[in-house]
Design an enzyme around this catalytic site. Sequence first.
Site, PDB file in Angstrom:
ATOM      1  N   GLY A 296      42.711  35.505  40.094  1.00 27.59           N
ATOM      2  CA  GLY A 296      41.932  36.419  39.268  1.00 27.59           C
ATOM      3  C   GLY A 296      42.089  37.863  39.689  1.00 27.59           C
ATOM      4  O   GLY A 296      43.156  38.295  40.137  1.00 27.59           O
ATOM      5  N   SER A 297      40.988  38.601  39.572  1.00 30.75           N
ATOM      6  CA  SER A 297      41.050  40.051  39.803  1.00 30.75           C
ATOM      7  C   SER A 297      41.473  40.438  41.209  1.00 30.75           C
ATOM      8  O   SER A 297      41.861  41.587  41.435  1.00 30.75           O
ATOM      9  CB  SER A 297      39.680  40.668  39.540  1.00 30.75           C
ATOM     10  OG  SER A 297      39.243  40.325  38.261  1.00 30.75           O
TER      11      SER A 297
END
Lengths: 574, 85
Positions: A296-297
């Site tokens: 993810g981020s």
Amino acid sequence: MMLIHRPQLIDEMEGAARWRFLLILMIAAMITLVGRAVDLQVLDRQFLKHQGDMRHVGVVPVPAHRGRIIDRNGELLAISTPVKSVWVNPKELDASEQELKALGDVLGLSVKEVHKRVGDPSRGFAYVKRRISPELADQAIALGLTGVYADREYRRYYPAAEVTSHLLGFTNIDDRGQEGMELTYNDWLKGVQGSKRIIRDGKRRIIEDVENVKPPAPGKDLVLSVDQRLQYLAYRELKKAVLQHKARSASLVLLDAENGEVLAMVNQPSFNPNSRIRLNGSVSRNRAITDVFEPGSTIKPFAVACALELGRVRPDTIIDTTPGQMHVGRNLVRDVHNYGVLDVAHILQKSSNVGVTKIALSLPSSKFWAFYNNLGFGQPLDTGFPGETSGSLSAHQGWNSFEQATLSFGYGLSTSTLQLGRAYLALANDGVMPMVGLLKRDKPAESHRIMSAKTAVSVRTMLERVVTREGTALKASVPGFRVAGKTGTVKKTGARGYEDSIYMSLFAGMAPASNPKLVMVVAIDEPSAGEYYGGAVAAPVFSSVMEGALRLLNIEPDQEESPILITAHQDGAI
Amino acid sequence: MRRLLALVLIVVVFALAVVYTKYRSRMLFAEIQRLEQELDAYEVEWGQLQLEQNTWAEHSRIERLARSRLGMVLPQRELIIYVKP
């Protein structure tokens, strides 16, 4: 007179013949005997001696001491202590009911259990009880029952129990490594069994030790890179967070930023290696190394670093993210809010998917892929740990623009917690990524330059702004220290693609940001008590563990002291 | 004749020497056995002492005692003065 004499003469004659006959017979007997003796003593000697020895002389193994496992400061993590195992030869056992009861009493077994274990008279060997304290075994032997014996064995103890269980693994009842470091370094830890020659009596009882054939060689100690104090701290904080957020599982790794040593590695749920009654893969797995997830981020800093490295953007390049969503091919990339016009630093601070997508799409896919690949995504960790995963990163030839975009915000590739930590080492260490390792190192590790020092410092400065009131991870801050890091809140895939309400909360960061000494990744899987943002679930764990670790390792604070000093003075004045 | 006697004498002496050495080696081996058992006992004790020391020095225990019995607390950031070399 003659008549009388004659028969006598004949008698004498006959007597002499008999005498001769007897003599010959006796000589023949003697020759036979001597011949037989020569046959036995000289001709067949080897064979007979061997047969005799086989019946009386035996060679029995002498167990060797398994090496200890200690942490980087010499604290004990695993040790083998001598114990004894009591066994019987049911063929020889001739004990009354009362004697068996006495044996059971000493060993803490009921008569029924004793019977069950020694009852089968067709067997020549049956353990009564394994791995008990030597004193107890000596008591059992002292009962004086025929056919009851005690052998020396070793039992492994793990003083830190749950705290180090995943990393160390465990040994089986024969003291052989089954999991974790115990398995990886089994050959190093295990000793070489010795042997000694003994003499048995007619009932095959050992009556005398004759000589040592080969003395046992004890195993060597294994020095791990982990610090027991940090390990304990990390375990405690991670467990607290898992309980608080009702998470399914969690992992945490803490790395030395300069040489890549793993200082702490803990997982939840855990198990006690000293008494493993119900053990299955879901608790015994060292998730930090064996399990993968989409980062993810937390991967965004690398997409930005790649763009900076290739000179496509600068930290102050302005990118318009309105209206908070954009079409890439037939798919839609969305932000949580519409952040409007942002510079690159703010894209990371706000974790804008649209912004980072725009940056990523400006990069040539081969360069982008090579950058990720060099950071170790999809590449083995080479720790030698059993079950280690390499994660995955697809080859760039097949990428379409949407795949390239998803890679920039951390979907479409997978990584383990330790792999993610390794990639962050490159940011922490001014662009140079050392190999990670689980053993204490005497010399600097092999390392590779991934990006220029300028890029690394620049990304680090941006990541510092994540850990602020305006960023996503204020809760990751550590008083007195500058912290750089990135949150991640990842949707998990279920049976029908990405699920709407199942998340993984991540935080990856480093401190002190001015010259990072420690890198930490916290991954909490499926928090289900309401909060699920990386900044709310994983960041507080980072903060508390990092605070303790910095203090324990005597790392100097790098934050300007003035604002806090002023408040302190004001407090004092009031 | 005299040489024969001398040889017999030498053989007897060596025979006795063999018996004696064998006896010595038995005695020494018994001694080794005894010492090994002693070593074993110490090994057991050492292992137990190491475990015991580890239990007493367990971090959770030290922390608990420091907080409860000694009333120690972690100093706030403001209370720490760093002495720079």
